[in-house]
Design a protein around this motif. Structure first.
Motif, PDB file in Angstrom:
ATOM      1  N   ARG A 101       0.836  -1.201   0.000  1.00 29.42           N
ATOM      2  CA  ARG A 101       0.000   0.000   0.000  1.00 29.42           C
ATOM      3  C   ARG A 101       0.871   1.252   0.000  1.00 29.42           C
ATOM      4  N   GLY A 102       1.959   1.217   0.764  1.00 24.95           N
ATOM      5  CA  GLY A 102       2.865   2.367   0.781  1.00 24.95           C
ATOM      6  C   GLY A 102       3.502   2.605  -0.568  1.00 24.95           C
ATOM      7  N   ARG A 103       3.960   1.535  -1.220  1.00 26.07           N
ATOM      8  CA  ARG A 103       4.576   1.678  -2.543  1.00 26.07           C
ATOM      9  C   ARG A 103       3.567   2.213  -3.561  1.00 26.07           C
ATOM     10  N   ASP A 104       2.358   1.676  -3.549  1.00 26.68           N
ATOM     11  CA  ASP A 104       1.341   2.150  -4.485  1.00 26.68           C
ATOM     12  C   ASP A 104       1.029   3.633  -4.265  1.00 26.68           C
ATOM     13  N   ARG A 105       0.952   4.034  -2.994  1.00 28.78           N
ATOM     14  CA  ARG A 105       0.628   5.428  -2.701  1.00 28.78           C
ATOM     15  C   ARG A 105       1.730   6.360  -3.190  1.00 28.78           C
ATOM     16  N   LEU A 106       2.982   5.974  -2.951  1.00 30.05           N
ATOM     17  CA  LEU A 106       4.094   6.834  -3.351  1.00 30.05           C
ATOM     18  C   LEU A 106       4.255   6.884  -4.865  1.00 30.05           C
ATOM     19  N   VAL A 107       4.006   5.768  -5.535  1.00 31.51           N
ATOM     20  CA  VAL A 107       4.054   5.765  -7.002  1.00 31.51           C
ATOM     21  C   VAL A 107       2.959   6.678  -7.557  1.00 31.51           C
ATOM     22  N   ASP A 108       1.774   6.628  -6.945  1.00 34.32           N
ATOM     23  CA  ASP A 108       0.678   7.501  -7.379  1.00 34.32           C
ATOM     24  C   ASP A 108       1.035   8.974  -7.214  1.00 34.32           C
ATOM     25  N   LEU A 109       1.918   9.258  -6.248  1.00 31.60           N
ATOM     26  CA  LEU A 109       2.363  10.634  -6.036  1.00 31.60           C
ATOM     27  C   LEU A 109       3.501  11.017  -6.985  1.00 31.60           C
ATOM     28  N   GLY A 110       3.937  10.054  -7.807  1.00 32.01           N
ATOM     29  CA  GLY A 110       5.018  10.320  -8.741  1.00 32.01           C
ATOM     30  C   GLY A 110       6.397  10.223  -8.130  1.00 32.01           C
ATOM     31  N   LEU A 111       6.494   9.570  -6.977  1.00 35.21           N
ATOM     32  CA  LEU A 111       7.780   9.441  -6.296  1.00 35.21           C
ATOM     33  C   LEU A 111       8.399   8.086  -6.619  1.00 35.21           C
ATOM     34  N   ALA A 112       9.514   8.108  -7.302  1.00 33.65           N
ATOM     35  CA  ALA A 112      10.203   6.874  -7.694  1.00 33.65           C
ATOM     36  C   ALA A 112      11.632   7.232  -8.067  1.00 33.65           C
ATOM     37  N   GLY A 113      12.454   6.206  -8.188  1.00 37.73           N
ATOM     38  CA  GLY A 113      13.833   6.429  -8.615  1.00 37.73           C
ATOM     39  C   GLY A 113      14.820   6.391  -7.477  1.00 37.73           C
ATOM     40  N   ASN A 114      14.519   7.145  -6.404  1.00 35.70           N
ATOM     41  CA  ASN A 114      15.436   7.127  -5.258  1.00 35.70           C
ATOM     42  C   ASN A 114      14.790   6.484  -4.031  1.00 35.70           C
ATOM     43  N   ILE A 115      13.734   5.690  -4.268  1.00 34.65           N
ATOM     44  CA  ILE A 115      13.095   4.921  -3.195  1.00 34.65           C
ATOM     45  C   ILE A 115      13.258   3.437  -3.498  1.00 34.65           C
ATOM     46  N   HIS A 116      13.677   2.693  -2.500  1.00 34.23           N
ATOM     47  CA  HIS A 116      13.777   1.243  -2.606  1.00 34.23           C
ATOM     48  C   HIS A 116      12.896   0.628  -1.521  1.00 34.23           C
ATOM     49  N   TYR A 117      12.395  -0.575  -1.783  1.00 37.44           N
ATOM     50  CA  TYR A 117      11.464  -1.213  -0.858  1.00 37.44           C
ATOM     51  C   TYR A 117      11.997  -2.577  -0.441  1.00 37.44           C
ATOM     52  N   ALA A 118      11.765  -2.910   0.822  1.00 39.13           N
ATOM     53  CA  ALA A 118      12.202  -4.214   1.330  1.00 39.13           C
ATOM     54  C   ALA A 118      11.281  -4.661   2.449  1.00 39.13           C
ATOM     55  N   GLN A 119      10.819  -5.905   2.370  1.00 35.16           N
ATOM     56  CA  GLN A 119      10.086  -6.483   3.491  1.00 35.16           C
ATOM     57  C   GLN A 119      11.132  -6.960   4.481  1.00 35.16           C
ATOM     58  N   ALA A 120      11.151  -6.365   5.663  1.00 34.76           N
ATOM     59  CA  ALA A 120      12.245  -6.626   6.593  1.00 34.76           C
ATOM     60  C   ALA A 120      11.768  -6.627   8.032  1.00 34.76           C
ATOM     61  N   ASN A 121      12.381  -7.490   8.824  1.00 38.28           N
ATOM     62  CA  ASN A 121      12.148  -7.563  10.265  1.00 38.28           C
ATOM     63  C   ASN A 121      13.182  -6.689  10.953  1.00 38.28           C
ATOM     64  N   ALA A 122      12.741  -5.742  11.765  1.00 40.73           N
ATOM     65  CA  ALA A 122      13.663  -4.819  12.429  1.00 40.73           C
ATOM     66  C   ALA A 122      14.652  -5.531  13.345  1.00 40.73           C
ATOM     67  N   GLU A 123      14.333  -6.754  13.765  1.00 40.59           N
ATOM     68  CA  GLU A 123      15.227  -7.498  14.653  1.00 40.59           C
ATOM     69  C   GLU A 123      16.367  -8.173  13.905  1.00 40.59           C
ATOM     70  N   ALA A 124      16.264  -8.261  12.571  1.00 39.47           N
ATOM     71  CA  ALA A 124      17.306  -8.915  11.764  1.00 39.47           C
ATOM     72  C   ALA A 124      17.348  -8.220  10.405  1.00 39.47           C
ATOM     73  N   LEU A 125      17.936  -7.046  10.369  1.00 37.59           N
ATOM     74  CA  LEU A 125      17.917  -6.232   9.160  1.00 37.59           C
ATOM     75  C   LEU A 125      18.841  -6.806   8.080  1.00 37.59           C
ATOM     76  N   PRO A 126      18.361  -6.896   6.846  1.00 36.31           N
ATOM     77  CA  PRO A 126      19.147  -7.502   5.760  1.00 36.31           C
ATOM     78  C   PRO A 126      20.087  -6.503   5.077  1.00 36.31           C
ATOM     79  N   PHE A 127      20.795  -5.720   5.876  1.00 39.17           N
ATOM     80  CA  PHE A 127      21.664  -4.686   5.333  1.00 39.17           C
ATOM     81  C   PHE A 127      23.054  -4.796   5.958  1.00 39.17           C
ATOM     82  N   ALA A 128      24.050  -4.343   5.201  1.00 43.61           N
ATOM     83  CA  ALA A 128      25.422  -4.352   5.700  1.00 43.61           C
ATOM     84  C   ALA A 128      25.592  -3.320   6.807  1.00 43.61           C
ATOM     85  N   ALA A 129      26.612  -3.494   7.603  1.00 47.45           N
ATOM     86  CA  ALA A 129      26.912  -2.546   8.677  1.00 47.45           C
ATOM     87  C   ALA A 129      27.318  -1.194   8.095  1.00 47.45           C
ATOM     88  N   ASP A 130      27.066  -0.136   8.879  1.00 46.00           N
ATOM     89  CA  ASP A 130      27.516   1.221   8.536  1.00 46.00           C
ATOM     90  C   ASP A 130      27.004   1.684   7.169  1.00 46.00           C
TER      91      ASP A 130
END
Length: 249
Positions: A101-130
């Motif tokens: 729903r968030g992605r659809d809303r932001l696309v409808d607002l014309g916001l794209a290009g510098n936004i990335h989306y990820a389904q993620a659990n805050a307790e185990a983030l799938p991102f590198a350190a720093d």
């Protein structure tokens, strides 16, 4: 949390393994009317709370921002304009329905290009350190099973010099306000949820989850225990909501 096998879901104790499922069911249920209910519950004031959070973040052009529990993307929307094309915002949520729903809303607002989306659990983030200059989590930390673990993960993926912003319902500072807020939370909110969203139970959980969330001083201590420095909090609307900020130095 009473022991390693159970945790609270509102005022009830449930198995740790079951909480994520029950949280998902809550947000699957409220997603279609989520934005409308936010406006009705807060009389639109939630927009001012989020605006204040973004102002305290001090995000600049070219920076990377991680927006946790992004929901329908209110904070992401504000950060995108600040980081510009040279920067990026990663909008995440553990709930796929809310993320869509968030992605659809932001696309409808014309916001794209510098936004990335990820389904993620805050307790185990799938991102590198720093990796990120700023991390925000708006009205999501109280739903996390292991809050300390989530704060430690935020510290890990934040760059040195970066800051975290936690926007969350908190504990009113005065007794009269606390009593009025309790009456509103346990009488008006469920009734409003039933009328508008067809779901009183999810909004009863909302009221209960707020009461189970750490108070302002406790959450500040938790941020410090995770490694953050220069931690502080800002009460809004008499402490009904608080913004916590900390830095990775």
């Amino acid at each position: 949390m009473s022991d390693e096998k159970t945790t609270h879901f509102g005022y009830r104790q449930v198995a740790v393994a079951e909480k994520a499922t029950q949280i998902r069911e809550v947000f699957d249920s409220v997603a279609p009317r989520y934005d409308l209910m936010n406006d009705l519950m807060s009389l639109g004031v939630h927009r001012l709370w989020k605006r204040r959070t973004v102002a305290l973040a001090g995000v600049r052009r070219g920076q990377r921002v991680l927006d946790l529990a992004a929901g329908t993307g209110d904070l992401t929307e504000r950060f995108v304009g600040l980081v510009g094309k040279e920067g990026a915002v990663v909008s995440t949520d553990i709930n796929a329905t809310m993320l869509d729903r968030g992605r659809d809303r932001l696309v409808d607002l014309g916001l794209a290009g510098n936004i990335h989306y990820a389904q993620a659990n805050a307790e185990a983030l799938p991102f590198a350190a720093d990796r990120f200059d700023c991390i925000s989590i708006g009205f999501g930390l109280r739903n996390v099973t292991h809050k300390q673990r989530a704060l430690e993960e935020m510290f890990r993926v934040l760059r040195p010099g970066g800051r975290v912003l936690v926007l969350e319902f908190s504990h009113p500072a005065s007794l009269p306000l606390r009593k009025a807020y309790d009456l509103y939370s346990f009488s008006v909110l469920p009734a409003l949820g039933r009328l508008v969203a067809g779901d009183a139970d999810s909004y009863r959980y909302l009221a209960e989850s707020i009461r189970m969330h750490p108070d302002q001083e406790t959450l500040q201590t938790m941020l410090e225990a995770a490694g953050f420095e220069r931690c502080e909090f800002f009460n809004l609307s008499g402490g009904i909501v608080a913004i916590h900020r900390g830095y990775k130095l």
